[in-house]
Design a protein around this motif. Structure first.
Motif, PDB file in Angstrom:
ATOM      1  N   CYS A   1      35.604   3.324   5.349  1.00 29.86           N
ATOM      2  CA  CYS A   1      34.819   2.096   5.285  1.00 29.86           C
ATOM      3  C   CYS A   1      33.582   2.290   6.162  1.00 29.86           C
ATOM      4  CB  CYS A   1      35.664   0.932   5.789  1.00 29.86           C
ATOM      5  SG  CYS A   1      34.761  -0.614   5.904  1.00 29.86           S
TER       6      CYS A   1
ATOM      7  N   VAL B   1      34.263   2.803   0.827  1.00 27.74           N
ATOM      8  CA  VAL B   1      33.863   1.413   0.614  1.00 27.74           C
ATOM      9  C   VAL B   1      32.756   1.068   1.619  1.00 27.74           C
ATOM     10  CG1 VAL B   1      36.079   0.661  -0.348  1.00 27.74           C
ATOM     11  CG2 VAL B   1      35.727   0.530   2.113  1.00 27.74           C
TER      12      VAL B   1
ATOM     13  N   MET C   1      31.967  -1.619   3.394  1.00 27.50           N
ATOM     14  CA  MET C   1      32.527  -2.916   3.793  1.00 27.50           C
ATOM     15  C   MET C   1      32.569  -3.046   5.307  1.00 27.50           C
ATOM     16  SD  MET C   1      35.670  -3.585   1.168  1.00 27.50           S
ATOM     17  CE  MET C   1      35.462  -3.460  -0.603  1.00 27.50           C
TER      18      MET C   1
ATOM     19  N   THR D   1      32.733   2.048  -3.582  1.00 26.30           N
ATOM     20  CA  THR D   1      32.608   0.602  -3.839  1.00 26.30           C
ATOM     21  C   THR D   1      31.677  -0.034  -2.816  1.00 26.30           C
ATOM     22  OG1 THR D   1      34.869   0.519  -4.699  1.00 26.30           O
ATOM     23  CG2 THR D   1      33.889  -1.579  -4.025  1.00 26.30           C
TER      24      THR D   1
ATOM     25  N   SER E   1      30.319  -3.579  -1.290  1.00 23.19           N
ATOM     26  CA  SER E   1      30.681  -4.992  -1.200  1.00 23.19           C
ATOM     27  C   SER E   1      29.471  -5.804  -0.739  1.00 23.19           C
ATOM     28  CB  SER E   1      31.828  -5.153  -0.197  1.00 23.19           C
ATOM     29  OG  SER E   1      32.130  -6.523   0.006  1.00 23.19           O
ATOM     30  N   THR E   2      29.218  -6.913  -1.424  1.00 21.53           N
ATOM     31  CA  THR E   2      28.075  -7.751  -1.053  1.00 21.53           C
ATOM     32  C   THR E   2      28.495  -9.208  -0.897  1.00 21.53           C
ATOM     33  OG1 THR E   2      25.912  -8.587  -1.747  1.00 21.53           O
ATOM     34  CG2 THR E   2      27.459  -8.039  -3.506  1.00 21.53           C
ATOM     35  N   SER E   3      27.754  -9.911  -0.036  1.00 26.03           N
ATOM     36  CA  SER E   3      28.004 -11.338   0.129  1.00 26.03           C
ATOM     37  C   SER E   3      27.378 -12.135  -1.020  1.00 26.03           C
ATOM     38  CB  SER E   3      27.453 -11.812   1.472  1.00 26.03           C
ATOM     39  OG  SER E   3      26.057 -11.598   1.512  1.00 26.03           O
TER      40      SER E   3
ATOM     41  N   ALA F   1      31.912  -4.955  -5.364  1.00 28.86           N
ATOM     42  CA  ALA F   1      32.795  -6.023  -4.896  1.00 28.86           C
ATOM     43  C   ALA F   1      31.905  -7.167  -4.415  1.00 28.86           C
ATOM     44  CB  ALA F   1      33.691  -5.521  -3.759  1.00 28.86           C
TER      45      ALA F   1
ATOM     46  N   SER G   1      31.821 -10.802  -2.383  1.00 29.82           N
ATOM     47  CA  SER G   1      32.566 -11.687  -1.484  1.00 29.82           C
ATOM     48  C   SER G   1      32.287 -13.130  -1.881  1.00 29.82           C
ATOM     49  CB  SER G   1      32.132 -11.432  -0.035  1.00 29.82           C
ATOM     50  OG  SER G   1      32.482 -10.112   0.331  1.00 29.82           O
TER      51      SER G   1
ATOM     52  N   THR H   1      35.141  -6.593  -8.498  1.00 30.82           N
ATOM     53  CA  THR H   1      36.167  -7.253  -7.688  1.00 30.82           C
ATOM     54  C   THR H   1      35.532  -8.437  -6.963  1.00 30.82           C
ATOM     55  OG1 THR H   1      37.268  -5.147  -7.325  1.00 30.82           O
ATOM     56  CG2 THR H   1      37.809  -6.907  -5.798  1.00 30.82           C
TER      57      THR H   1
ATOM     58  N   GLU I   1      36.076 -10.736  -3.722  1.00 28.60           N
ATOM     59  CA  GLU I   1      36.867 -10.848  -2.495  1.00 28.60           C
ATOM     60  C   GLU I   1      36.901 -12.301  -2.037  1.00 28.60           C
ATOM     61  OE1 GLU I   1      33.963  -7.914  -1.336  1.00 28.60           O
ATOM     62  OE2 GLU I   1      35.470  -7.080   0.018  1.00 28.60           O
TER      63      GLU I   1
ATOM     64  N   ASN J   1      40.499 -10.049  -5.082  1.00 28.04           N
ATOM     65  CA  ASN J   1      41.186  -9.437  -3.943  1.00 28.04           C
ATOM     66  C   ASN J   1      41.285 -10.472  -2.827  1.00 28.04           C
ATOM     67  OD1 ASN J   1      42.328  -7.613  -2.208  1.00 28.04           O
ATOM     68  ND2 ASN J   1      40.438  -6.461  -1.827  1.00 28.04           N
TER      69      ASN J   1
END
Ligand code: SAH
Ligand code: SF4
Length: 361
Positions: free
Chosen positions: A97, A154, A156, A189, A191-193, A212, A214, A253, A255, A284
């Motif tokens: 991560c 990831v 993240m 992967t 991940s974004t807000s 992903a 959020s 995904t 989150e 998730n």
């Protein structure tokens, strides 16, 4: 540096193009951390290169190992800032991560990474170096972790990757490159807000990474309390995720960090079902990891998490529940860095947010 920049560097130091490729192999495939490790480059060339460039700009200052094998590395960057990178063993997977910024400007109310705002973006090399340090760690003797190679990555850790998109994409290109680190795009992967314009720009880049998002809540008013700086609506965020899926054929995904009594109620699950039904995606669920300086929030009970998951499944959604990793240590992202910044004072409130619990009525 990308390949062209490394070639220019080597040519400028009196070397040849094939030696630039050898150098890339040394650094990214073999993990050479200093010039002398690049053994098949002539000594004179190595010496000239050493006056022009550094191979690495960051160093590991702390390794925090949890009983489940999760290892959190705190890295010090050239300007003294620190970021976290975390090695997470999970069965036959070994996930890294990585952080994308020093701190985070999005300031989600439950997150340690945004508590002191953002200091700066990471440079692409500082993102790549997190992988190199993690690989060094795995190569070190006497470790019981299997497998010994990273299988997944990831984005993240600290920061909002979409706010540092150019450096992120350059770094992922480097990490993906088969000639170098060689972790394929399918294993990466981001991940974004939830920044729709940036998500669309990310979708237009050549490689197909996993995305992903959020989401945390499907109700706009509730989501704004959790992600106070968010400007996009839930509908806009979900539409951008659907466009990503349409363009890349990669399942998205969503989150949801679950907070007791805040966004884990039956009506919150119903709202998620209404917004996501029909879209081939996975939800998730992440039971909240407590953060020293954040008061007024609680992790839901396991049975509440299970009921929430079941309700979503009955509503037709794919659901996974993230098990807590590194629980006996600083499990929440950003927490190790915070503890390092204020050693021995971790429970003392230091900003207005932690003095005043968020009001979730
Ligand atoms: N900024 C990006 C990526 C970094 S955060 C984003 O928000 O997606 C990665 C994930 O960790 C996000 O889903 C975030 O909501 C979650 N997270 C942050 N703090 C957490 C905490 N204390 N407990 C559980 N999950 C947390
Ligand atoms: Fe930033 Fe992500 Fe933490 Fe929100 S959850 S403050 S976007 S790192």
């Amino acid at each position: 540096m990308d390949g062209a920049a490394i070639q220019a560097l080597v040519l400028d130091a009196g070397g040849q193009a094939f030696q630039a490729r050898q150098l890339e192999h040394w650094i990214f495939r073999h993990g050479a951390a200093d010039w002398d490790a690049c053994r098949n480059l002539p000594r004179a060339l190595r010496e000239r290169l050493a006056t022009r460039a550094r191979i690495r700009d960051s160093a590991v200052v702390t390794v925090d190992t949890a009983s489940d094998g999760t290892e959190k590395l705190l890295l010090r960057l050239a300007d003294g800032e620190t970021v976290e990178t975390v090695i997470i063993p999970d069965g036959d997977r070994l996930t890294l991560c990585v952080s994308s910024q020093v701190g985070c400007p999005v300031a989600c109310v439950f997150c340690a990474s945004g508590l002191d705002g953002v200091r700066r973006n990471l440079r692409s090399g500082e993102i790549v170096e997190q992988v190199l340090h993690a690989r060094d760690r795995l190569a070190a003797a006497g470790r019981g972790i299997a497998p010994a190679r990273l299988t997944n990555l990831v984005v993240m850790g600290l920061g909002e990757p979409m706010l540092n998109l150019d450096a992120l994409v350059a770094a992922l290109d480097r990490i993906r490159d088969e000639e170098g680190i060689g972790l394929g795009a399918r294993r990466i992967t981001v991940s974004t807000s939830g920044l729709p314009d940036r998500m669309r720009r990310f979708a237009s880049t050549p490689h197909s990474y996993n995305l992903a998002v959020s989401l945390h809540a499907a109700d706009d008013a509730l989501r704004r309390r959790l992600v106070p700086t968010a400007r996009a609506t839930v509908a806009e965020i979900v539409a951008a995720a659907q466009d990503y899926f349409a363009q890349k054929s990669r399942e998205v995904t969503f989150e949801v960090v679950l907070l007791d009594g805040v966004n884990d109620r039956p009506r919150d699950a119903a709202a998620l079902i209404a917004v996501l039904r029909g879209f081939p995606c996975t939800v998730n669920l992440i039971p909240w990891n407590p953060v020293d300086r954040i008061a007024g929030l609680r992790r839901p009970s396991e049975s509440r998490v299970d009921e929430f998951a079941e309700q979503l499944r009955r509503g037709g959604l794919n659901v996974t529940v993230r098990r807590q990793r590194g629980a006996d240590r600083s499990a929440a992202c950003g927490q190790l860095r915070l503890r390092q910044l204020a050693p021995g004072d971790a429970s003392a409130p230091q900003d207005s947010r932690s003095q005043r619990p968020p009001d979730f009525g």
